[in-house]
Scaffold this motif. Structure first.
Motif, PDB file in Angstrom:
ATOM      1  N   ALA A 180       0.825  -1.202   0.000  1.00  0.00           N
ATOM      2  CA  ALA A 180       0.000   0.000   0.000  1.00  0.00           C
ATOM      3  C   ALA A 180       0.866   1.261   0.000  1.00  0.00           C
ATOM      4  CB  ALA A 180      -0.924   0.001   1.216  1.00  0.00           C
ATOM      5  N   THR A 181       0.344   2.308  -0.620  1.00  0.00           N
ATOM      6  CA  THR A 181       1.026   3.605  -0.677  1.00  0.00           C
ATOM      7  C   THR A 181       0.508   4.500   0.440  1.00  0.00           C
ATOM      8  OG1 THR A 181       1.152   3.372  -3.087  1.00  0.00           O
ATOM      9  CG2 THR A 181       1.554   5.565  -2.183  1.00  0.00           C
ATOM     10  N   ASP A 182       1.350   5.366   0.958  1.00  0.00           N
ATOM     11  CA  ASP A 182       0.898   6.302   1.981  1.00  0.00           C
ATOM     12  C   ASP A 182      -0.314   7.078   1.479  1.00  0.00           C
ATOM     13  OD1 ASP A 182       2.829   5.596   3.790  1.00  0.00           O
ATOM     14  OD2 ASP A 182       4.202   7.228   3.295  1.00  0.00           O
ATOM     15  N   ALA A 183      -1.330   7.142   2.308  1.00  0.00           N
ATOM     16  CA  ALA A 183      -2.568   7.808   1.912  1.00  0.00           C
ATOM     17  C   ALA A 183      -2.330   9.266   1.539  1.00  0.00           C
ATOM     18  CB  ALA A 183      -3.595   7.704   3.032  1.00  0.00           C
ATOM     19  N   VAL A 211      -1.185   9.465  -2.085  1.00  0.00           N
ATOM     20  CA  VAL A 211      -2.258   9.188  -3.045  1.00  0.00           C
ATOM     21  C   VAL A 211      -3.250  10.345  -3.094  1.00  0.00           C
ATOM     22  CG1 VAL A 211      -4.184   7.667  -3.592  1.00  0.00           C
ATOM     23  CG2 VAL A 211      -2.023   6.703  -2.788  1.00  0.00           C
ATOM     24  N   TYR A 242      -0.817   4.631  -9.107  1.00  0.00           N
ATOM     25  CA  TYR A 242      -1.029   4.008  -7.799  1.00  0.00           C
ATOM     26  C   TYR A 242      -2.233   3.069  -7.727  1.00  0.00           C
ATOM     27  CZ  TYR A 242       2.081   7.814  -6.305  1.00  0.00           C
ATOM     28  OH  TYR A 242       3.144   8.677  -6.166  1.00  0.00           O
ATOM     29  N   TYR A 262      -7.546   2.091  -4.850  1.00  0.00           N
ATOM     30  CA  TYR A 262      -6.199   2.253  -4.313  1.00  0.00           C
ATOM     31  C   TYR A 262      -6.018   1.485  -3.007  1.00  0.00           C
ATOM     32  CZ  TYR A 262      -6.392   6.321  -7.432  1.00  0.00           C
ATOM     33  OH  TYR A 262      -6.553   7.145  -8.523  1.00  0.00           O
ATOM     34  N   VAL A 290      -4.024   1.854   0.369  1.00  0.00           N
ATOM     35  CA  VAL A 290      -3.354   2.934   1.079  1.00  0.00           C
ATOM     36  C   VAL A 290      -3.103   2.536   2.527  1.00  0.00           C
ATOM     37  CG1 VAL A 290      -4.278   4.775  -0.377  1.00  0.00           C
ATOM     38  CG2 VAL A 290      -5.584   4.010   1.625  1.00  0.00           C
ATOM     39  N   LYS A 291      -2.202   3.272   3.154  1.00  0.00           N
ATOM     40  CA  LYS A 291      -1.896   3.068   4.566  1.00  0.00           C
ATOM     41  C   LYS A 291      -1.589   4.422   5.172  1.00  0.00           C
ATOM     42  CE  LYS A 291       3.004   2.247   3.554  1.00  0.00           C
ATOM     43  NZ  LYS A 291       4.134   1.290   3.630  1.00  0.00           N
ATOM     44  N   GLY A 292      -1.605   4.487   6.490  1.00  0.00           N
ATOM     45  CA  GLY A 292      -1.276   5.755   7.117  1.00  0.00           C
ATOM     46  C   GLY A 292      -1.483   5.744   8.612  1.00  0.00           C
ATOM     47  N   SER A 346      -4.559   0.424   7.272  1.00  0.00           N
ATOM     48  CA  SER A 346      -4.346   0.138   5.853  1.00  0.00           C
ATOM     49  C   SER A 346      -5.673  -0.327   5.291  1.00  0.00           C
ATOM     50  CB  SER A 346      -3.267  -0.933   5.640  1.00  0.00           C
ATOM     51  OG  SER A 346      -3.694  -2.180   6.165  1.00  0.00           O
ATOM     52  N   ILE A 404     -12.254   4.912   3.073  1.00  0.00           N
ATOM     53  CA  ILE A 404     -11.383   3.746   3.103  1.00  0.00           C
ATOM     54  C   ILE A 404     -12.083   2.566   3.774  1.00  0.00           C
ATOM     55  CG2 ILE A 404      -9.212   2.832   4.033  1.00  0.00           C
ATOM     56  CD1 ILE A 404      -8.134   5.737   3.841  1.00  0.00           C
TER      57      ILE A 404
END
Length: 216
Positions: A65-68, A71, A86, A98, A100-102, A194, A207
């Motif tokens: 996952a990409t950093d929120a 994105v 992404y 997407y 995402v994580k954060g 995530s 999310i």
């Protein structure tokens, strides 16, 4: 004598038809038990499918996952470019989804909504995302974002849709059911998460969480 000959011919045809049950274009005669067994083999079980991929593929997919914050910023600048870089989407013209994580702080809990979203201010930014924590999980974001579930893997649209529904059900049981019953208790808490979201509505990110940890 003529009646006996006709009966013998009918028996011979029946025997030939039964023996040639695997020859294309030839009718077959099956017992009820054989027909039922064949029908059972064709029944797709979405719960079993998700059970088979959840720990082995779905959860590990979130490690990519990409950093929120990245994105969200990319979508704000150029939605199409952000999607290509992404996101994933099930078909041409569909919305991108997407992974995402954060980490962030819960600034608001809307417990008057069926989706019970948490508004989360992402750490080190002025960006907010919403994380759905209600019993209603709409959409197919998780199915479409993981990247390994394709419509071509299934025999029909209903089975493909059932997988999305079952994935959302798994989020309820594995993630949401472990949160405080009164979601208002999460206000002011720091969380690490995530999950997946679809860019259905520009400027919003709802999310679907696959992992969600609350800092004591």
């Amino acid at each position: 004598m003529l009646r006996s000959a006709r009966w013998g011919a009918a028996v011979a045809v029946l025997a030939l038809t039964t023996a040639c049950s695997h020859v294309p274009g030839v009718y077959t005669i099956e017992s009820r038990s054989d027909a039922q067994a064949a029908a059972n083999r064709d029944v797709f079980d979405p719960a079993a499918y998700v059970d088979g991929v959840w720990d082995s593929k779905v959860v590990p997919a979130l490690t990519k996952a990409t950093d929120a914050s990245v994105v969200v910023a990319a979508i704000g600048e150029d939605p199409d470019a952000a999607g290509e870089r992404y996101g994933h989407r099930p078909g041409v013209g569909g919305p991108f989804s997407y992974l995402v994580k954060g980490t962030g702080t819960v600034t608001k809990v809307d417990d008057g909504s069926a989706t019970t979203p948490l508004t989360v201010r992402l750490e080190g930014t002025d960006d907010d995302v919403n994380i759905g924590t209600g019993q209603v999980i709409a959409g197919t974001a998780l199915r479409d974002a993981v990247g390994f579930i394709s419509f071509s893997d299934f025999s029909n649209q209903l089975d493909y849709a059932d997988v999305a529904t079952q994935l959302n059900d798994r989020v309820r049981s594995d993630v949401l059911d472990h949160l405080p019953t009164d979601r208002k208790e999460l206000e002011g808490k720091q969380i690490t998460f995530s999950g997946a979201f679809s860019s259905l509505v520009p400027g919003t990110a709802m999310i679907v969480p696959v992992t969600l940890e609350v800092t004591p």
